[in-house]
Design an enzyme around this catalytic site. Structure first.
Site, PDB file in Angstrom:
ATOM      1  N   SER A   1      39.427  43.983  40.406  1.00 33.97           N
ATOM      2  CA  SER A   1      39.934  45.472  40.450  1.00 33.97           C
ATOM      3  C   SER A   1      39.333  45.651  41.894  1.00 33.97           C
ATOM      4  CB  SER A   1      38.385  45.724  40.216  1.00 33.97           C
ATOM      5  OG  SER A   1      38.088  47.757  40.552  1.00 33.97           O
TER       6      SER A   1
ATOM      7  N   TYR B   1      29.136  46.099  38.507  1.00 32.43           N
ATOM      8  CA  TYR B   1      30.518  46.241  38.275  1.00 32.43           C
ATOM      9  C   TYR B   1      31.097  45.667  39.115  1.00 32.43           C
ATOM     10  CZ  TYR B   1      34.874  47.240  37.142  1.00 32.43           C
ATOM     11  OH  TYR B   1      36.374  47.438  36.343  1.00 32.43           O
TER      12      TYR B   1
END
Length: 684
Positions: free
Chosen positions: A561, A574
């Site tokens: 990501s 995250y």
């Protein structure tokens, strides 16, 4: 334009006959119909024959799969036939007998159908018929079984002369409904489609009943290797599958198929299996798919794994030497080059059969053909002695110029043909889009997800999109929690059993919880790290073991990501888990290069549409952070990028496909941003 009545009957008959493996095998045999149609040039009636074309399959035959020929021109070839030594030239002559445009290329069996004076003709490869055809005293057995209703034709390679032989028998024996072709199969005929089909089925049924009535029990000898229990057998098969796939891919990459049906387990455990397997198959369709003979493991089922692997490598070396000697013994200056010396079939006592091909369907069909061969051997040995055609004849067909031409007509392989991809989190979002893209590029795909039902839906969708005859020829679904080491091991074993191993892993499974540091709980932290950091590690470790056993290299792609390199608000758990994944890419790339395994990553951002993560609450949380309506979140992300474009799951899937393809073959340790341009996330 409406389908001709004769064509409609032919297709319906073909589908019924081809749907039952007792009648014929996949792509084996052919059927024809003769009738009259109006010539669009002259406006006059013209006699035609419609016959299954080269490479088609009776069970799935369409009108486009038929060759359409003028009967007068086809039968006129009898006057110009140059004899057996030059009969291959007649296949090219068939092209000058074609009627109209389109349709399939005429097969070598066209003469058999056109020269026989019957409106409808079937040529099939039923196990019972071939059992009689390959018995040492097949001619006597056929006479005993059928009387003069079905007659014997000695072995002759398919071609024009065989058509002449069968036509003569039909002409001279008006009582006959068909023939048994020595070493090959059966041919039946009738004046209408129903009678032709009835005659085909009568021959098969009569031969089946004859073998059952006159055959002895246990023609393969005593059972010396009982099958392992289901769990033990599948565990051993999963361990052996990548090793065997690597061996079978020495010349060119292959996909594997595993079969442990009762028929196979009985045969591989019998005393006489090694001697019968060494004789090879007989029907041309059989050994073209299975090679001249299989490779046979000569150790008991409970032998230590290390010894089994060592012995398989020894047997593989010997097999390649023997196959090369077989080629050199029979090849001449006009023979096509040797296509490869690896086995297509491997028999393992107590475990089952492994079969190989350029794709899953070819591997599966090879296994099905060898099951046919087992049935043939059982039938022949039950009433006589199994006596397949001579090895020299097998070579003439295996390396036939006409077979080489058929291979040359196959479409060019897709970019990922022969590759096996395992996609975690494959039931939705980026994972689903990646599975779709990899299947479209030719890969076999294992769709892994905690949601078994949705994973199964995606696998079925992939099979439908690729127009697969069987869904599993393209994709299979596996339920798996990547944070569970045992579940990951079972997932990778399932991939090995389904396709022989794994070549490409896409670590995509993930979830997201957006909270401030002070609101992030231990559980929030643990669950995200368990799925993404630990899960990726577990999947990569298990898949690497398979890739190393295969010896074919491989690819591991992490769907990381932008958040792995960019520090955004309310995102500590995250972002940290994604940073862990990003560094795993570098660490594994540095470690696995010696095995030819490339490890790369993609860094998406703002993939809202179709995303399971965003639909599961992450979208609402991030929208709240940025103060925009949730339905406008994708547009918000797009406007903050340099390209002002929204990132879609398919955009990320395209990057994965590039990394897994052949264009970046020398690239490892790379992260590709797929974020439409976020300057703060530029890699340095």
């Amino acid at each position: 334009m409406s389908t001709h009545p004769q064509v409609a009957e032919l297709l319906a008959r073909s589908h019924r006959l081809g749907a039952d493996p007792r009648n014929t095998n996949f792509a084996g045999g052919n059927a024809s119909a003769k009738g009259s149609a109006v010539d669009p040039v002259t406006g006059q009636p013209v006699d035609l024959m419609w016959v299954k074309g080269s490479g088609g399959d009776l069970g799935t035959l369409t009108e486009n799969g038929l060759a359409v020929l003028r009967l007068d021109r086809l039968r006129a070839l009898v006057d110009s036939y140059p004899g057996v030594a030059r009969e291959d030239e007649m296949v090219a002559a068939f092209d000058f007998c074609l009627h109209g445009k389109g349709g399939a290329a005429p097969s070598i069996d066209t003469a058999m159908h056109g020269l026989v004076d019957a409106a409808h003709v079937d040529h099939l490869h039923p196990d019972a018929g071939i059992a009689l055809a390959t018995a040492a005293d097949g001619e006597r057995l056929v006479a005993d079984c059928f009387g003069d209703r079905v007659l014997w034709v000695p072995w002759r390679r398919p071609g024009f002369q065989l058509g002449l032989d069968i036509a003569a028998i039909k002409r001279d024996n008006p009582q006959a409904i068909g023939v048994v072709l020595g070493g090959h199969g059966i041919t039946a005929w009738g004046e209408d489609s129903a009678r032709c089909e009835a005659h085909s089925l009568e021959i098969i049924r009569t031969a089946t009943d004859y073998l059952a009535k006159h055959g002895k029990a246990d023609p393969f000898g005593a059972l010396v290797h009982a099958p392992l229990s289901d769990d033990a057998r599948h565990a051993r098969a999963a361990e052996l599958a990548p090793v065997l796939r690597g061996l079978a891919s020495t010349d060119r990459r292959q996909v594997g198929h595993f079969t442990d049906t009762e028929v196979v387990l009985d045969f591989v455990g019998r005393q006489r299996m090694p001697e019968l397997a060494a004789l090879g198959t007989s029907c041309p369709d059989h050994f073209l798919r299975t090679k001249v003979r299989p490779m046979v493991l000569d150790l008991p089922p409970d032998a230590p794994l290390e010894r089994v692997v060592e012995r398989l490598r020894e047997l593989h070396t010997a097999y390649r030497d023997d196959y090369r000697a077989y080629y050199e013994k029979y090849a001449d200056a006009d023979s096509p080059a040797m296509r490869g010396a690896d086995p297509a079939i491997v028999l393992v006592p107590g475990v089952g059969m492994f079969s190989y091909g350029a794709d899953k369907q070819t591997a599966r069909v090879a296994g099905e053909f060898y099951v046919n061969a087992i049935n043939v051997m059982r039938g022949a040995e039950a009433v006589s002695t199994y006596a397949p055609i001579d090895e020299s004849e097998k070579f003439r067909i295996e390396y036939w110029a006409l077979e080489e031409a058929k291979l040359a007509r196959r479409p060019k392989p897709k970019a990922l043909a022969g590759r096996v991809a395992l996609v975690t989190g494959g039931a939705s979002g980026i994972g689903r889009a990646t599975a779709v893209r990899l299947a479209a590029d030719g890969a076999c795909v294992v769709v892994a997800d905690r949601d078994a039902e949705r994973a199964a839906e995606v696998a079925a969708e992939l099979g439908e999109q690729q127009k697969a005859l069987r869904e599993a020829d393209v994709a299979v679904a596996v339920a798996a929690d990547v944070s569970d080491a045992a579940a990951v091991a079972e997932m990778v074993a399932a991939a090995s059993l389904a396709y022989g191993g794994v070549d490409l892993v896409v670590n995509n499974a993930g979830l997201s919880i957006s909270k401030r540091l002070l609101d992030t709980t231990d559980q929030d932290w643990d669950v995200q790290h368990a799925v993404m950091a630990r899960g990726s590690f577990l999947v990569s470790r298990a898949a690497t073991a398979v890739m190393v056993a295969q010896g074919l290299g491989g690819d591991i792609v992490y769907v990381s990501s932008k958040n792995g390199v960019f520090a955004g608000p309310n995102n500590v758990a995250y972002g940290a888990a994604k940073a862990d994944q990003a560094h795993q890419v570098r660490l594994l790339a540095a470690e696995l290069g010696e095995f030819g395994i490339r490890v790369n990553g993609v860094n998406p951002d703002g993939v809202v549409r179709g995303s399971g993560i965003f639909a599961g609450g992450w979208g609402a949380q991030r929208a709240a952070v940025y103060g925009v309506p949730e339905e406008k979140l994708g547009e918000f992300y797009a406007q903050r990028t340099l390209l002002k474009r929204e990132v879609l799951p398919e955009t990320v899937a395209a990057a994965v496909a590039v990394l897994a393809g052949n264009e970046l073959s020398h690239t490892t340790g790379l992260h590709i941003p797929v974020d439409a341009g976020v300057a703060a996330a530029f890699l340095r």
